[in-house]
Design a protein around this motif. Structure first.
Motif, PDB file in Angstrom:
ATOM      1  N   TYR A 128      -8.444  36.259  19.537  1.00 33.78           N
ATOM      2  CA  TYR A 128      -8.004  35.589  20.618  1.00 33.78           C
ATOM      3  C   TYR A 128      -6.962  36.524  21.384  1.00 33.78           C
ATOM      4  N   ARG A 129      -7.004  36.260  22.480  1.00 38.99           N
ATOM      5  CA  ARG A 129      -5.802  36.779  23.143  1.00 38.99           C
ATOM      6  C   ARG A 129      -4.317  36.495  22.987  1.00 38.99           C
ATOM      7  N   ILE A 130      -3.577  37.689  22.894  1.00 38.86           N
ATOM      8  CA  ILE A 130      -2.110  37.416  22.183  1.00 38.86           C
ATOM      9  C   ILE A 130      -1.486  37.335  23.347  1.00 38.86           C
ATOM     10  N   PRO A 131      -0.787  36.306  23.516  1.00 41.87           N
ATOM     11  CA  PRO A 131       0.291  36.283  24.669  1.00 41.87           C
ATOM     12  C   PRO A 131       1.364  37.322  24.430  1.00 41.87           C
ATOM     13  N   GLU A 132       1.922  37.901  25.644  1.00 42.14           N
ATOM     14  CA  GLU A 132       2.875  38.945  25.520  1.00 42.14           C
ATOM     15  C   GLU A 132       4.143  38.763  25.241  1.00 42.14           C
ATOM     16  N   GLU A 133       4.542  37.446  25.132  1.00 41.41           N
ATOM     17  CA  GLU A 133       5.957  37.033  24.934  1.00 41.41           C
ATOM     18  C   GLU A 133       6.172  36.785  23.485  1.00 41.41           C
ATOM     19  N   VAL A 134       5.149  36.962  22.555  1.00 43.72           N
ATOM     20  CA  VAL A 134       5.023  36.595  21.122  1.00 43.72           C
ATOM     21  C   VAL A 134       5.455  38.007  20.503  1.00 43.72           C
ATOM     22  N   PRO A 135       6.817  37.979  19.902  1.00 41.40           N
ATOM     23  CA  PRO A 135       7.282  39.186  19.504  1.00 41.40           C
ATOM     24  C   PRO A 135       6.425  39.666  18.236  1.00 41.40           C
ATOM     25  N   HIS A 136       6.782  41.023  17.888  1.00 32.89           N
ATOM     26  CA  HIS A 136       6.379  41.895  16.833  1.00 32.89           C
ATOM     27  C   HIS A 136       4.887  41.707  16.392  1.00 32.89           C
ATOM     28  N   LEU A 137       4.144  41.811  17.523  1.00 32.15           N
ATOM     29  CA  LEU A 137       2.579  41.817  17.496  1.00 32.15           C
ATOM     30  C   LEU A 137       2.136  43.020  17.998  1.00 32.15           C
ATOM     31  N   ARG A 167      -2.827  47.254  20.538  1.00 31.73           N
ATOM     32  CA  ARG A 167      -1.808  47.202  19.355  1.00 31.73           C
ATOM     33  C   ARG A 167      -1.770  48.725  18.859  1.00 31.73           C
ATOM     34  N   ILE A 168      -2.881  49.395  18.503  1.00 31.98           N
ATOM     35  CA  ILE A 168      -3.030  50.418  18.003  1.00 31.98           C
ATOM     36  C   ILE A 168      -2.185  51.719  18.657  1.00 31.98           C
ATOM     37  N   CYS A 169      -2.410  51.720  20.018  1.00 33.24           N
ATOM     38  CA  CYS A 169      -1.958  52.469  20.997  1.00 33.24           C
ATOM     39  C   CYS A 169      -0.014  52.570  20.948  1.00 33.24           C
ATOM     40  N   LYS A 170       0.240  51.194  20.744  1.00 35.83           N
ATOM     41  CA  LYS A 170       1.817  51.191  20.761  1.00 35.83           C
ATOM     42  C   LYS A 170       2.323  51.845  19.562  1.00 35.83           C
ATOM     43  N   GLU A 171       1.587  51.896  18.403  1.00 34.60           N
ATOM     44  CA  GLU A 171       1.902  52.369  17.249  1.00 34.60           C
ATOM     45  C   GLU A 171       1.827  53.645  17.363  1.00 34.60           C
ATOM     46  N   GLU A 172       0.737  54.226  17.872  1.00 35.32           N
ATOM     47  CA  GLU A 172       0.430  55.643  18.054  1.00 35.32           C
ATOM     48  C   GLU A 172       1.485  56.320  18.473  1.00 35.32           C
ATOM     49  N   SER A 173       2.136  55.835  19.615  1.00 35.84           N
ATOM     50  CA  SER A 173       3.322  56.513  20.534  1.00 35.84           C
ATOM     51  C   SER A 173       4.305  57.105  19.551  1.00 35.84           C
ATOM     52  N   PHE A 174       4.677  55.878  18.610  1.00 35.89           N
ATOM     53  CA  PHE A 174       5.522  56.466  17.411  1.00 35.89           C
ATOM     54  C   PHE A 174       5.197  57.413  16.672  1.00 35.89           C
ATOM     55  N   MET A 196      -0.995  43.049  31.256  1.00 40.93           N
ATOM     56  CA  MET A 196      -0.956  43.713  29.763  1.00 40.93           C
ATOM     57  C   MET A 196      -1.705  45.077  29.791  1.00 40.93           C
ATOM     58  N   GLU A 197      -2.975  45.089  30.509  1.00 43.95           N
ATOM     59  CA  GLU A 197      -3.569  46.400  30.210  1.00 43.95           C
ATOM     60  C   GLU A 197      -2.795  47.433  30.749  1.00 43.95           C
ATOM     61  N   GLU A 198      -2.062  47.353  31.826  1.00 42.18           N
ATOM     62  CA  GLU A 198      -1.138  48.277  32.661  1.00 42.18           C
ATOM     63  C   GLU A 198      -0.095  48.715  31.724  1.00 42.18           C
ATOM     64  N   ASP A 199       0.471  47.407  31.014  1.00 39.77           N
ATOM     65  CA  ASP A 199       1.322  47.751  29.856  1.00 39.77           C
ATOM     66  C   ASP A 199       0.948  48.769  28.705  1.00 39.77           C
ATOM     67  N   ALA A 200      -0.154  48.239  28.598  1.00 38.63           N
ATOM     68  CA  ALA A 200      -0.821  49.188  27.081  1.00 38.63           C
ATOM     69  C   ALA A 200      -1.087  50.942  27.810  1.00 38.63           C
ATOM     70  N   THR A 201      -1.474  50.684  28.970  1.00 38.87           N
ATOM     71  CA  THR A 201      -1.939  52.195  29.329  1.00 38.87           C
ATOM     72  C   THR A 201      -0.749  52.984  29.523  1.00 38.87           C
ATOM     73  N   ASN A 202       0.377  52.259  29.777  1.00 39.07           N
ATOM     74  CA  ASN A 202       1.894  52.878  30.044  1.00 39.07           C
ATOM     75  C   ASN A 202       2.202  53.708  28.272  1.00 39.07           C
ATOM     76  N   ALA A 203       1.620  53.380  27.278  1.00 41.16           N
ATOM     77  CA  ALA A 203       1.812  54.019  26.100  1.00 41.16           C
ATOM     78  C   ALA A 203       1.647  55.328  26.347  1.00 41.16           C
ATOM     79  N   TYR A 204       0.678  55.715  27.044  1.00 45.10           N
ATOM     80  CA  TYR A 204       0.347  57.153  27.484  1.00 45.10           C
ATOM     81  C   TYR A 204       1.596  57.828  28.149  1.00 45.10           C
ATOM     82  N   GLN A 205       2.106  57.120  29.261  1.00 51.34           N
ATOM     83  CA  GLN A 205       3.217  57.619  30.086  1.00 51.34           C
ATOM     84  C   GLN A 205       4.227  57.800  29.103  1.00 51.34           C
ATOM     85  N   SER A 206       4.355  56.967  28.298  1.00 50.17           N
ATOM     86  CA  SER A 206       5.774  56.551  27.318  1.00 50.17           C
ATOM     87  C   SER A 206       5.970  57.985  26.833  1.00 50.17           C
TER      88      SER A 206
END
Lengths: 325, 125, 305
Positions: free
Chosen positions: B116-125, A160-167, C6-16
């Protein structure tokens, strides 16, 4: 059910734990884990959370003086994100059996620390850009591998944090681009700020890899996934072309491309300064901790009031229920 | 406590170098003040989806917890449904429960089952 | 999606990071999307029969209230009593800043001298600001003051915006439409905390009552009607703030009594020759707020940021 756990049982649990780590799977809060693993995580997550919260101060320093309304909104949103990041991380630490209040007390009593970078002052608005570019950039190098950290709650908070950090990094770089294409004075500000922050940013990765037993254990546990030097190299290689695009000079005469290594060579940061900052005599250590203490202690009466109100309401509900019965 | 010279420092956590020795970790020591209870937050991102766990927060009571959850976890997105529940009120099983060795008193050490694990399809998380 | 994906996607934050900046992230919309989001163009024509100078002034009044109060609210950053409140107060400041930017931009457009939101925010002196005194006070990091002021301000502004949803000026109507939702939330937040502080501990009760007492002199000004408002109300652009007093009193009375507090009985601050904040005559506090807010922008004339 067993009351005291026989030693052989603990060994069985440990084997299970080791197998989970070896398979690069996640450990979850209610799983058995070695005491050292738990303590290491508490230390790391707590100090990470503290860094987010203390990190609000140097940037918050410019919110009231942001030079345009758009910049003001962006900075306000960014600093707010950092409060959110701190909350996510404290929550992850709490899954290990500590309390946020307890951790905050350890922070303001200096029994736990936060990243040394936040003990530097922000002296011009270019610092807001450079913090986004270099400090958040360095943080991202550190943080992205943590999205794969072996402890589930921490890894998920980090995603979650990494997604916001890129901003965060992008807003910083965008500000610098605007300033680098601006007036001569703005250009000077960008260079001056880069000069001040470059070395402290390199120091964010810690001293060169020695034979730190702590680091080795953390890597074995998949808590730390790269060495200090690996991360620092990645950061330098990433920053060089970005600096060129901005037209700023990184203040390191030894910085040059090494074609053999396919990486940049770079100079040695001033580790004496680093030690001094870590030991508490950085330019802003005392100020940062005192500020946090003031906010926390100054807010005690508010937290107590809300608690007292909740207690009264619960008691009233009880009374009403009794009366109805 | 180590002296600064002996203090070992390394990059860990998001913002890099921090001391790793001489740091108190504590574990369930009572804070000096009573604190707001911990709530777990569940969000339904849009109609047709389940509520999923998104994280936790502290609040003095249910009402404040609900509003804080909206601020923190949905950025006040309208139309989403939020559940909050005191972490203490959750009864949870352990992945290792089927293991006869597992001691249920471990419940007290690992106070609450969060994230808990958050499913990817849930928006705004 | 599998955990690994999911994890790969997260790691891509770096690429992006090395990818070109795209502006799809809503947080990049600052200054670009807000007006569209509000559903109107800042450049919409002035409604027929409406004096442009009056409209420009009125947009400044509504915009300056939001701008200056947002500025004061952001003093709370890193100083809130709890992290959850940190997030809530910053949200409120951001909402108001968003309203201010559209209203200032509208004012600048209607005025027709080429001034944009930043020219109006950063290059005007105190006497050109049209906000009410309540907006320019500092909370001095007293949470009771923050809550008391937010309760008063949001109750009043919500009452205004409710009526402005039907404004014949499309920009004001759009800001009001969005603002009603935001202000409803702010008022809710303030009311919840007023209850908790008023009916919490002895100390919080005393502090909350002190805060209301200290703020009350600034309430009267909220309901004084300026000449521009009188004229624009006739044209269906503005509301006469005097018409919102009843609603304001009812809300305050309900919240304050539920919180076991007392509505203060204090005289309103006076005017100078009949002039107050709406006419550019302010408290001593505004000059300090502007000195800080405008300092950097004024050091770099002609610079863009």
């Amino acid at each position: 059910m067993s009351v005291a756990m026989p030693e052989t049982d603990e060994r069985v649990l440990e084997t299970g734990f080791d197998a989970t780590i070896a398979a690069d799977q996640r450990i979850e809060p209610r799983d058995w884990m070695p005491e050292g693993y738990r303590k290491t995580l508490i230390r790391q997550i707590a100090q990470h959370a503290h860094s987010e919260i203390i990190g609000m101060q140097p940037e918050g320093n410019w919110i009231l003086r942001a030079p345009s309304l758009r910049r003001k909104a962006i900075l306000l949103a960014k600093v707010q994100d950092e409060a959110g990041h701190g909350m996510y991380l404290y929550a992850a630490a709490e899954t290990l059996g500590v309390d946020r209040e307890e951790l905050t007390e350890k922070l303001i009593d200096s029994k736990q620390k936060y990243s040394s970078i936040f003990n530097y002052p922000t002296l011009s608005y270019a610092d807001i850009g450079v913090i986004g570019w270099l400090v958040d950039g360095a943080a991202i190098c550190n943080q992205v591998p943590l999205c794969r950290c072996s402890y589930g709650p921490y890894a998920r908070a980090m995603i979650r944090i990494c997604k916001e950090e890129s901003f965060h990094q992008r807003q910083g770089y965008e500000l610098l681009l605007a300033m680098a294409n601006g007036t001569d004075e703005q250009k000077r500000m960008v260079q001056e700020s880069t000069d001040r922050w470059w070395w402290p940013s390199l120091m964010m990765f810690g001293p060169p890899d020695g034979d730190s037993p702590n680091s080795q254990q953390s890597m074995a546990w998949n808590i730390k996934r790269h060495t200090n030097d690996e991360l620092r190299q990645r950061f330098v290689d990433m920053s060089v072309p970005q600096a060129e695009a901005l037209g700023v000079t990184l203040p390191d005469p030894e910085l040059r491309w090494n074609d053999e290594r396919k990486a940049h060579d770079y100079g040695e940061p001033d580790w004496e300064e680093f030690k001094a900052v870590v030991a508490g005599s950085g330019p802003a250590n005392a100020q940062r901790v005192a500020h946090r203490r003031r906010a926390h202690e100054g807010g005690a009466w508010v937290r107590e009031a809300a608690q007292a109100y909740a207690d009264k309401q619960a008691a009233r509900k009880n009374e009403a229920r009794k009366a109805a019965a | 406590m180590n002296t600064p010279d002996e203090e070992e420092v390394t990059a860990e956590g998001g913002h890099g170098a921090v001391p790793v020795t001489g740091v108190e970790t504590g574990q369930g020591e009572k804070p000096s003040r009573r604190t707001w209870p911990l709530y777990e937050v569940f969000v339904r991102g849009k109609r047709g989806l389940n509520h999923v766990h998104v994280g936790s927060l502290h609040a003095p009571d249910d009402e404040m917890a609900l509003h804080n959850a909206r601020d923190v976890y949905t950025r006040r997105n309208e139309g989403v449904s939020i559940w909050v529940v005191k972490a203490d009120d959750i009864t949870a099983s352990s992945p290792a429960e089927k293991d006869p060795f597992f001691d249920p008193s471990a419940d007290k050490v690992y106070r609450h089952p969060t994230f808990y694990r958050i499913p990817e399809e849930v928006p705004h998380l | 999606m599998s955990p690994h994906a999911m994890e790969e996607d997260a790691t891509n934050a770096y690429q992006s990071l090395s990818e070109t900046t795209d502006h799809d992230d809503p947080r990049w919309a600052f200054g670009t999307g807000i007006v569209e989001e509000a559903g109107a163009e800042v450049s919409a024509p002035v409604p027929e029969g409406v004096d442009a100078a009056d409209l420009a002034a009125y947009c400044l009044m509504l915009g300056d209230d939001a701008l200056i109060y947002s500025h004061r609210l952001s003093e709370w950053v890193s100083n809130a009593p709890e992290l959850e409140e940190e997030v809530a107060l910053a949200n409120t400041a951001l909402d108001l800043l968003g309203q201010a930017r559209v209203l200032l931009a509208r004012s600048g457009h209607v005025e027709g001298d080429g001034r944009d939101e930043d020219a109006l925010a950063y290059q005007r002196s105190d006497a050109r600001f049209r906000n009410v005194g309540l907006a320019e006070l500092s909370d001095d990091l007293d949470f009771a003051r923050a809550i008391g002021r937010l309760l008063i301000f949001s109750t009043w502004r919500l009452a205004l915006l409710h009526r402005l949803v039907g404004s014949t000026d499309p920009v004001i109507a759009a800001v009001a439409g969005k603002g009603v939702k935001e202000l409803t939330y702010h008022r809710d937040y303030a009311a919840r905390w007023t209850l908790r502080l008023g009916d919490g501990t002895d100390e919080s009760h005393r502090r909350m009552q002190d805060a209301l007492d200290a703020l009350w002199p600034y309430v009267g000004e909220l309901f004084r009607t300026s000449d521009e408002e009188t004229r624009l109300a006739g044209a269906g652009v503005a509301v006469d703030p005097g018409t919102t007093r009843e609603e304001f009193d009812a809300v305050l009375d309900e919240v304050v009594s539920k919180a076991t507090l007392t509505l203060p009985d204090r005289p309103a601050i006076g005017t100078i020759g009949g002039r107050g904040g709406r006419q550019g005559v302010h408290t001593e506090h505004l000059g300090h707020a502007l000195a800080q807010m405008q300092s950097l922008a004024r050091q770099h004339p002609g610079a863009t940021w």
